[in-house]
Design a protein around this motif. Structure first.
Motif, mmCIF file in Angstrom:
data_model
loop_
_atom_site.group_PDB
_atom_site.id
_atom_site.type_symbol
_atom_site.label_atom_id
_atom_site.label_comp_id
_atom_site.label_asym_id
_atom_site.label_seq_id
_atom_site.Cartn_x
_atom_site.Cartn_y
_atom_site.Cartn_z
ATOM 1 N N LEU A 185 0.831 -1.207 0.000
ATOM 2 C CA LEU A 185 0.000 0.000 0.000
ATOM 3 C C LEU A 185 0.867 1.258 0.000
ATOM 4 C CD1 LEU A 185 -2.745 -1.060 2.561
ATOM 5 C CD2 LEU A 185 -2.944 -0.973 0.088
ATOM 6 N N ALA A 186 1.980 1.211 0.720
ATOM 7 C CA ALA A 186 2.860 2.379 0.772
ATOM 8 C C ALA A 186 3.472 2.666 -0.598
ATOM 9 C CB ALA A 186 3.965 2.168 1.808
ATOM 10 N N LEU A 187 3.836 1.619 -1.317
ATOM 11 C CA LEU A 187 4.450 1.816 -2.626
ATOM 12 C C LEU A 187 3.503 2.503 -3.598
ATOM 13 C CD1 LEU A 187 6.397 -1.550 -3.102
ATOM 14 C CD2 LEU A 187 7.346 0.718 -2.672
ATOM 15 N N ALA A 188 2.194 2.284 -3.401
ATOM 16 C CA ALA A 188 1.215 2.933 -4.279
ATOM 17 C C ALA A 188 1.188 4.442 -4.079
ATOM 18 C CB ALA A 188 -0.180 2.355 -4.032
ATOM 19 N N LEU A 189 1.695 4.918 -2.932
ATOM 20 C CA LEU A 189 1.696 6.348 -2.646
ATOM 21 C C LEU A 189 2.971 7.041 -3.129
ATOM 22 C CD1 LEU A 189 0.313 6.226 1.014
ATOM 23 C CD2 LEU A 189 -0.956 6.771 -1.073
ATOM 24 N N LEU A 190 3.966 6.266 -3.533
ATOM 25 C CA LEU A 190 5.224 6.852 -3.998
ATOM 26 C C LEU A 190 5.067 7.185 -5.479
ATOM 27 C CD1 LEU A 190 7.735 4.473 -2.177
ATOM 28 C CD2 LEU A 190 6.785 6.660 -1.411
ATOM 29 N N LYS A 191 4.635 8.413 -5.734
ATOM 30 C CA LYS A 191 4.201 8.764 -7.076
ATOM 31 C C LYS A 191 5.161 9.685 -7.821
ATOM 32 C CE LYS A 191 1.245 12.264 -4.889
ATOM 33 N NZ LYS A 191 1.743 11.920 -3.549
ATOM 34 N N ASP A 192 6.183 10.223 -7.150
ATOM 35 C CA ASP A 192 7.124 11.107 -7.833
ATOM 36 C C ASP A 192 8.479 11.050 -7.133
ATOM 37 O OD1 ASP A 192 6.799 12.580 -5.512
ATOM 38 O OD2 ASP A 192 5.396 13.993 -6.419
ATOM 39 N N ARG A 193 9.446 11.811 -7.643
ATOM 40 C CA ARG A 193 10.795 11.773 -7.092
ATOM 41 C C ARG A 193 10.831 12.239 -5.645
ATOM 42 N NH1 ARG A 193 15.330 15.511 -9.778
ATOM 43 N NH2 ARG A 193 13.978 17.106 -8.841
ATOM 44 N N ASN A 194 10.060 13.275 -5.323
ATOM 45 C CA ASN A 194 10.077 13.810 -3.962
ATOM 46 C C ASN A 194 9.645 12.769 -2.939
ATOM 47 O OD1 ASN A 194 10.726 16.081 -5.348
ATOM 48 N ND2 ASN A 194 9.019 17.319 -4.629
ATOM 49 N N SER A 195 8.559 12.047 -3.246
ATOM 50 C CA SER A 195 8.072 11.049 -2.296
ATOM 51 C C SER A 195 9.030 9.871 -2.175
ATOM 52 C CB SER A 195 6.673 10.565 -2.707
ATOM 53 O OG SER A 195 6.683 10.046 -4.023
ATOM 54 N N TRP A 196 9.683 9.495 -3.277
ATOM 55 C CA TRP A 196 10.651 8.407 -3.219
ATOM 56 C C TRP A 196 11.862 8.790 -2.363
ATOM 57 C CZ3 TRP A 196 10.473 3.408 -4.327
ATOM 58 C CH2 TRP A 196 9.468 2.938 -5.176
ATOM 59 N N VAL A 197 12.329 10.013 -2.516
ATOM 60 C CA VAL A 197 13.465 10.471 -1.715
ATOM 61 C C VAL A 197 13.093 10.507 -0.231
ATOM 62 C CG1 VAL A 197 14.977 12.433 -1.229
ATOM 63 C CG2 VAL A 197 14.516 11.774 -3.596
ATOM 64 N N ALA A 198 11.903 11.036 0.081
ATOM 65 C CA ALA A 198 11.466 11.085 1.477
ATOM 66 C C ALA A 198 11.346 9.683 2.064
ATOM 67 C CB ALA A 198 10.126 11.820 1.575
ATOM 68 N N ALA A 199 10.835 8.737 1.269
ATOM 69 C CA ALA A 199 10.702 7.354 1.738
ATOM 70 C C ALA A 199 12.071 6.733 1.996
ATOM 71 C CB ALA A 199 9.924 6.532 0.718
ATOM 72 N N ALA A 200 13.017 6.997 1.110
ATOM 73 C CA ALA A 200 14.370 6.455 1.295
ATOM 74 C C ALA A 200 15.018 7.015 2.556
ATOM 75 C CB ALA A 200 15.219 6.768 0.067
ATOM 76 N N VAL A 201 14.824 8.310 2.805
ATOM 77 C CA VAL A 201 15.371 8.927 4.008
ATOM 78 C C VAL A 201 14.733 8.321 5.252
ATOM 79 C CG1 VAL A 201 15.479 11.086 5.326
ATOM 80 C CG2 VAL A 201 16.003 11.078 2.883
ATOM 81 N N ALA A 202 13.407 8.103 5.205
ATOM 82 C CA ALA A 202 12.713 7.498 6.347
ATOM 83 C C ALA A 202 13.241 6.096 6.633
ATOM 84 C CB ALA A 202 11.204 7.450 6.070
ATOM 85 N N ALA A 203 13.439 5.301 5.587
ATOM 86 C CA ALA A 203 13.943 3.937 5.769
ATOM 87 C C ALA A 203 15.345 3.947 6.362
ATOM 88 C CB ALA A 203 13.929 3.202 4.431
ATOM 89 N N THR A 204 16.183 4.832 5.859
ATOM 90 C CA THR A 204 17.551 4.930 6.369
ATOM 91 C C THR A 204 17.569 5.363 7.830
ATOM 92 O OG1 THR A 204 18.342 5.518 4.153
ATOM 93 C CG2 THR A 204 19.802 5.993 6.006
ATOM 94 N N ALA A 224 12.426 12.663 10.018
ATOM 95 C CA ALA A 224 13.378 12.804 8.918
ATOM 96 C C ALA A 224 12.661 12.878 7.577
ATOM 97 C CB ALA A 224 14.362 11.634 8.932
ATOM 98 N N ALA A 225 11.618 12.044 7.411
ATOM 99 C CA ALA A 225 10.875 12.036 6.149
ATOM 100 C C ALA A 225 10.128 13.355 5.939
ATOM 101 C CB ALA A 225 9.899 10.872 6.126
ATOM 102 N N VAL A 226 9.511 13.866 7.005
ATOM 103 C CA VAL A 226 8.786 15.137 6.896
ATOM 104 C C VAL A 226 9.752 16.269 6.545
ATOM 105 C CG1 VAL A 226 7.478 16.865 8.181
ATOM 106 C CG2 VAL A 226 6.890 14.447 8.407
ATOM 107 N N ALA A 227 10.897 16.300 7.222
ATOM 108 C CA ALA A 227 11.881 17.343 6.946
ATOM 109 C C ALA A 227 12.371 17.266 5.506
ATOM 110 C CB ALA A 227 13.058 17.222 7.914
ATOM 111 N N MET A 228 12.667 16.062 5.040
ATOM 112 C CA MET A 228 13.131 15.908 3.670
ATOM 113 C C MET A 228 12.028 16.247 2.670
ATOM 114 S SD MET A 228 15.402 15.354 1.459
ATOM 115 C CE MET A 228 16.760 14.901 2.546
ATOM 116 N N GLY A 229 10.790 15.851 2.992
ATOM 117 C CA GLY A 229 9.675 16.169 2.102
ATOM 118 C C GLY A 229 9.485 17.672 1.947
ATOM 119 N N LEU A 230 9.581 18.396 3.054
ATOM 120 C CA LEU A 230 9.454 19.861 2.994
ATOM 121 C C LEU A 230 10.603 20.485 2.213
ATOM 122 C CD1 LEU A 230 8.286 20.588 6.664
ATOM 123 C CD2 LEU A 230 6.898 20.664 4.579
#
Length: 244
Positions: A185-204, A224-230
């Motif tokens: 379900l989470a992967l369905a929300l990763l729709k652009d570069r910004n969301s993918w980068v934020a997700a990668a930062v959150a995982a790390t 971390a994900a919120v900060a990177m997303g902003l």
């Protein structure tokens, strides 16, 4: 035609209600699997049937439920449980702010009712269906069609999981199944570069802070994900909008 339905057509028979439900059909299997796992997890974590049913019906937020259950089982302070659930659900502030541009004209009681049923993938489907940010008569029926199917697909398996939890062997590894369902379900929300980068930062961040007690690495990952997303939204504003 009103914003809820035509004068002669009930809401559930509106063409957009049916379309909203249809657009959610493809992902109901993942939602149902996630709901079943969460229902089992509530019982396995020590909650009784009554509290588990109450949590499923009132909280209705699978990710925060799964995040809070280990904390409740370990006797974590209440503020940690609340803070974790709050941070996990921060994304709904963004969803609601976007939906307000479509539904802000409705009465507050109607908007409050709609907010209870709001869900991640309903937001994605809605934005794809109505990329132009302006109210339209067919938006409310479409919204209700999608969330009605989403709510049912979650609650029915969740309740089944609650009542059948004692018959589910621990070695079935339902916890891992829940992770897979949530990941899908989470992967369905990763729709652009910004969301993918934020997700990668959150995982790390989650992995790096894994040693923190009370699963505080979840809070670190979210922050971390919120900060990177902003930061990404500010740096690449043209890419912050999802696909239409």
């Amino acid at each position: 035609m009103g914003f809820s339905s035509s004068a002669s057509v009930p809401m559930w028979r509106h063409p957009e209600f049916k379309r909203g439900a249809k657009d959610m059909t493809a992902i109901t299997l993942g939602i149902s699997a996630w709901g079943l796992v969460t229902g089992v997890a509530m019982i396995k974590s020590g909650l009784g049937v009554g509290l588990s049913l109450l949590m499923s019906l009132v909280v209705f937020a699978g990710s925060s439920q799964l995040a809070a259950l280990p904390l409740l089982a370990s006797g974590a302070p209440l503020w940690v449980v609340w803070a974790t659930a709050f941070c996990v659900n921060l994304r709904f502030v963004i969803f609601s702010a976007q939906w307000r541009m479509y539904f802000g004209h409705l009465a507050r009681t109607k908007r409050l009712a709609m907010s209870y049923f709001a869900a991640d993938l309903n937001y994605v489907a809605f934005i794809r269906r109505f990329p132009d940010i302006k109210p339209a008569p067919e938006q409310v029926p479409y919204y209700w069609g999608g969330v009605a199917l989403n709510w049912t697909s979650w609650q029915v398996p969740s309740v089944l999981g609650i009542f059948l939890a004692d018959r589910v062997p621990t070695q079935w590894g339902l916890g891992f199944a829940g992770v897979l369902a949530l990941l899908g379900l989470a992967l369905a929300l990763l729709k652009d570069r910004n969301s993918w980068v934020a997700a990668a930062v959150a995982a790390t961040a989650a992995v790096a802070a894994y040693g923190l007690p009370l699963r505080l690495n979840i809070l670190v990952a979210i922050a971390a994900a919120v900060a990177m997303g902003l930061l990404m939204e500010h740096t690449f504003p043209e890419r912050s909008r999802g696909t239409s």
